[in-house]
Motif scaffolding. Structure first.
Motif, short mmCIF file in Angstrom:
data_model
loop_
_atom_site.label_atom_id
_atom_site.label_comp_id
_atom_site.label_asym_id
_atom_site.label_seq_id
_atom_site.Cartn_x
_atom_site.Cartn_y
_atom_site.Cartn_z
N ARG A 118 -28.51 85.57 32.14
CA ARG A 118 -28.40 85.09 30.75
C ARG A 118 -29.74 84.56 30.24
N GLY A 119 -30.70 84.48 31.12
CA GLY A 119 -32.02 84.00 30.73
C GLY A 119 -32.15 82.49 30.82
N GLU A 120 -31.22 81.83 31.53
CA GLU A 120 -31.30 80.38 31.68
C GLU A 120 -31.72 80.03 33.11
N ARG A 121 -32.04 78.75 33.32
CA ARG A 121 -32.48 78.30 34.64
C ARG A 121 -31.29 77.72 35.41
N VAL A 122 -31.27 78.00 36.69
CA VAL A 122 -30.22 77.43 37.55
C VAL A 122 -30.55 75.95 37.75
N ARG A 123 -29.60 75.08 37.40
CA ARG A 123 -29.91 73.64 37.42
C ARG A 123 -29.16 72.96 38.58
N LEU A 124 -29.94 72.26 39.40
CA LEU A 124 -29.38 71.45 40.49
C LEU A 124 -29.90 70.03 40.32
N ALA A 161 -22.62 93.28 39.96
CA ALA A 161 -23.72 93.25 39.00
C ALA A 161 -23.24 93.63 37.61
N ARG A 162 -22.37 94.65 37.54
CA ARG A 162 -21.87 95.05 36.22
C ARG A 162 -21.01 93.93 35.61
N ALA A 163 -20.26 93.24 36.48
CA ALA A 163 -19.45 92.13 35.97
C ALA A 163 -20.35 91.02 35.43
N VAL A 164 -21.44 90.76 36.16
CA VAL A 164 -22.38 89.73 35.72
C VAL A 164 -22.97 90.11 34.37
N ILE A 165 -23.31 91.41 34.22
CA ILE A 165 -23.91 91.87 32.95
C ILE A 165 -22.89 91.70 31.82
N ALA A 166 -21.66 92.05 32.11
CA ALA A 166 -20.61 91.91 31.08
C ALA A 166 -20.45 90.45 30.66
N GLU A 167 -20.42 89.54 31.68
CA GLU A 167 -20.27 88.11 31.36
C GLU A 167 -21.46 87.63 30.52
N SER A 168 -22.64 88.14 30.83
CA SER A 168 -23.83 87.72 30.11
C SER A 168 -23.78 88.22 28.67
N ARG A 169 -23.35 89.46 28.48
CA ARG A 169 -23.27 90.00 27.11
C ARG A 169 -22.29 89.17 26.28
N ALA A 170 -21.18 88.79 26.94
CA ALA A 170 -20.19 87.99 26.22
C ALA A 170 -20.78 86.64 25.83
N ALA A 171 -21.53 86.06 26.74
CA ALA A 171 -22.13 84.75 26.45
C ALA A 171 -23.16 84.88 25.33
N LEU A 172 -23.92 85.98 25.34
CA LEU A 172 -24.95 86.17 24.31
C LEU A 172 -24.32 86.29 22.91
N SER A 173 -23.19 86.97 22.85
CA SER A 173 -22.57 87.20 21.55
C SER A 173 -22.02 85.91 20.95
N GLU A 174 -21.92 84.86 21.78
CA GLU A 174 -21.29 83.63 21.29
C GLU A 174 -22.26 82.67 20.62
N GLY A 175 -23.51 82.94 20.58
CA GLY A 175 -24.34 81.94 19.91
C GLY A 175 -25.82 82.17 20.02
N ALA A 176 -26.25 83.16 20.77
CA ALA A 176 -27.69 83.36 20.90
C ALA A 176 -28.25 83.92 19.59
N PRO A 177 -29.49 83.59 19.23
CA PRO A 177 -30.12 84.16 18.04
C PRO A 177 -30.10 85.68 18.12
N PRO A 178 -29.90 86.37 17.04
CA PRO A 178 -29.76 87.84 17.07
C PRO A 178 -30.94 88.54 17.74
N ALA A 179 -32.14 88.07 17.48
CA ALA A 179 -33.33 88.74 18.05
C ALA A 179 -33.32 88.62 19.57
N VAL A 180 -32.98 87.41 20.05
CA VAL A 180 -32.94 87.18 21.52
C VAL A 180 -31.81 88.00 22.13
#
Lengths: 427, 260
Positions: A118-124, A161-180
């Protein structure tokens, strides 16, 4: 002839006195072996729990993704994980010194692979015991490795991997800027393409990004592997030499305090002969101690074998000579046994620590590595390492052995000139 | 045998000996007496060559100055401190010291046996000195001074801290040395010891010689009828010729001021 006989008699007397002093004999002959054994066990990784970092772990996320990561941490050989209910319980274990660190998987931790794609950092989150910085550093490195290993495993499985990509696309559609969202979507499409091509050419799921092949340094025609004891026995030798030198210093000053030095001074022998007798006994005792140490190191349980026994003998002789000089110098600093003992222990302990007799010099800061050059311990360890497992040649041995001989010569001459003989009866 | 000629020795601003002169005759037992700080230990240290005089000279007649090798062969010293090794046996101690005088192993063994017999330690020859009583250590300390058959023996307070039996045994050893014509220099705080043992006595104070003569002469010259001061000594030692004693002489010459 008579001078030689007097020196031998005096040296024999000191050896006899040492052997009759059980505590002195223990610290001279047994302590170095125990030291090498103890540190050898520590460095060899033998025994349960050795080489691991104990951490308290709290999973506040409680998702499938976080649970999978918890399992990976628990399976790691580098970590000893204790699951705790909340952060306070974990902090308490660290505060009491039971564990090195507390690690928290915060809410929203999720699956590290999804987070990354998703382009975010893993936070611990977490806290470490400030007295265990080395373990904290190991923990950071281990965690980074485990996170990437976890992500790698996820992405190498095409379905996952495909499931991860699908989850990421769903997350992107929920609020990421259109260009990103458009840019990441293009990247994810590329990844999908790679997955398809990988399957087509038959890339194995187990293939990782790095193929690392690291072996241990070997030298010469060595047939016996370098064990941890090969590293710790030279350190044990350094401590043994310290015990010999300090013991002989105290013996010399003690003779002055007791009055036997006056009696020796009044015999028809020169003062240098008296000091030579002490030096000879110190040298012989040190050499015997090293021989005992090498003998013990050869036992099958330790399995230490020297690359060159000839050079080991040379290194041993030079080391003993150096500590004869140290003995004489220490004896010359102070009037009483207590003063010399305090001074000797303080100075030799610092020199031993700086010289790598406890912690190898390579683990020290750069300035301390430079400072180690003034310590005879550093040169003893280098010479013995060189002969035992570094495979030094004669030329490479010249520097450490030369420095040791110089220390011995300067120390003995300087100490002899400074040493104060009794000038008055009862002084 | 041993001559001090105008010997002066200073330590910083303290003048330990001030133009001290005396001569010790061969074969005599010579007492060197003085209160604390009088200069006895400095005199002994000079006599054995540990110190050099600032001025004046010391000579072992026919041998040389004390620091010379020949003088060391001729001198035997029993220091006040027990200069023996506690973790060696009595025999090993004596064999070690005799070895430093160039004796062969056989000679060392024979001499150690002879001396241990002489000081009454033959049955403890192979015991470590650490287990000895104070008196036994004193006797061994004296024996160690005799290993090389010295011509002159310096005994620095040889009876300090020993019981009457050991003290008596030490007296016998000193008398035996005189019988062997060995010269003995004896320092002590016990006047009765000097009175019983010494042929002549020198009394020094503040580094200066106050008197030097035989005990009987000193008593007759310096009021030997005075009262006894020390009452805590054993009865066997309190007898004195003519009713006077050396202690009265000593106090007469050095005064009654405490010298701690």
């Amino acid at each position: 002839m008579r001078a030689t006989r007097s020196i031998l008699l005096l040296a024999l007397k000191d050896v006899r006195l040492l052997l009759r002093d059980r505590l002195g004999a223990f610290f001279t002959f047994a302590f170095p072996v125990l030291y090498a054994l103890l540190f050898g066990l520590m460095f060899s990784g033998t025994g349960e729990g050795s080489g691991t970092v104990g951490i308290a772990l709290v999973d506040l996320d409680r998702t499938d993704g976080s649970r999978a990561f918890v399992e990976r941490l628990a399976d790691s050989e580098a970590l000893d994980v204790t699951l705790v209910a909340d952060s306070d319980a974990g902090r308490e274990l660290v505060r009491r010194g039971k564990l090195s660190a507390l690690l928290v998987l915060p809410e929203g931790f999720g699956d590290p692979a999804t987070t990354l794609v998703r382009g975010e950092r893993v936070r611990l989150e977490g806290v470490v015991d400030p007295s265990r910085k080395a373990e904290a550093a190991i923990l950071k490195g281990t965690l980074s490795g485990l996170v990437f290993e976890h992500i790698g495993d996820s992405l190498r499985d095409p379905d996952r991997a495909r499931a991860v990509i699908a989850e990421s696309r769903a997350a992107l559609s929920e609020g990421a800027p259109p260009a990103v969202a458009a840019a990441v979507d293009r990247m994810l499409s590329g990844v999908e393409g790679l997955l398809d091509e990988g399957e087509a050419v038959g890339l194995g799921a187990a293939d990782g990004p790095i193929d690392l092949a690291i072996g241990e340094l070997t030298s010469g025609e060595r047939t016996v592997p370098v064990t941890a004891y090969a590293l710790t026995f030279p350190q044990g030798a350094a401590w043994g030499l310290m015990a010999c030198a300090l013991g002989s210093s105290l013996s010399l000053v003690g003779e002055r305090s007791r009055g036997t030095l006056v009696r020796l001074s009044l015999a028809p022998i020169a003062r240098w002969q008296i000091l030579a007798g002490k030096a000879l006994s110190c040298f012989v005792i040190s050499l015997v101690m090293l021989a005992v140490l090498v003998g013990v190191a050869h036992l099958p349980v330790f399995g230490v074998r020297a690359e060159s026994y000839m050079l080991l003998a040379v290194a041993s002789v030079c080391a003993c000579a150096a500590f004869v000089g140290v003995m004489m110098l220490v004896a010359s600093f102070g009037k009483t046994v207590a003063a010399v003992e305090g001074f000797g222990r303080a100075v030799l302990l610092v020199l031993a620590l700086v010289g790598g007799a406890a912690v190898p010099v390579v683990f020290m800061p750069v300035w301390m590595r430079t400072a180690a050059g003034v310590s005879p311990f550093r040169w003893v360890i280098e010479a013995m390492d060189g002969a035992i497992w570094r495979g030094f040649g004669v030329q490479e041995m010249l520097l450490p052995c030369g420095v040791l001989l110089a220390i011995g010569l300067v120390g003995f001459v300087g100490g002899s000139l400074m040493f104060r003989f009794s000038r008055v009866m009862g002084d | 045998m041993l001559s001090f000629r105008g010997v002066t020795k200073t330590f910083g601003r303290v003048r330990a000996l001030d133009r001290l002169s005396f001569r010790i005759e061969p074969g005599e037992v010579f007492g060197l007496l003085g209160p604390n700080g009088a200069g006895k230990t400095t005199s002994i240290s000079l006599a054995v060559g540990l110190l050099r005089p600032d001025s004046g000279s010391i000579e072992l007649e026919g041998i040389g100055e004390p620091h010379e090798q020949a003088a060391r062969e001729a001198l035997g010293v029993s220091p006040q401190s027990l200069a023996v090794y506690d973790d060696l046996t009595a025999r090993e101690n004596l064999e070690l010291f005799s070895g430093l005088y160039g004796m062969t192993r056989r000679e060392r063994r024979a001499r150690a046996r002879e001396l241990l017999e002489r000081v009454g330690l033959h049955d403890r020859a192979n015991d470590r000195v650490a287990g000895f009583s104070g008196g036994m250590k004193r006797r061994l300390n004296l024996a160690a001074a005799l290993v090389h058959r010295p011509r002159i023996v310096l005994l620095d307070e040889p009876t300090a801290g020993v019981d009457p039996q050991s003290r008596n045994a030490l007296f016998d050893i000193v008398r035996g040395l005189r019988d062997d014509t060995t010269t003995v220099v004896y320092t002590t705080h016990y006047m009765e010891e000097a009175q019983r043992l010494c042929d002549r006595v020198a009394i020094i104070d503040h580094g200066r010689l106050l008197a030097l003569d035989s005990v009987s002469e000193l008593i007759s010259r310096f009021g030997g009828e005075g009262e006894r001061v020390a009452q805590d000594l054993e009865p066997a030692m309190t007898g004195s010729p003519g009713g006077g004693d050396l202690e009265s002489v000593f106090l007469e010459l050095t005064g009654r001021t405490l010298r701690d």
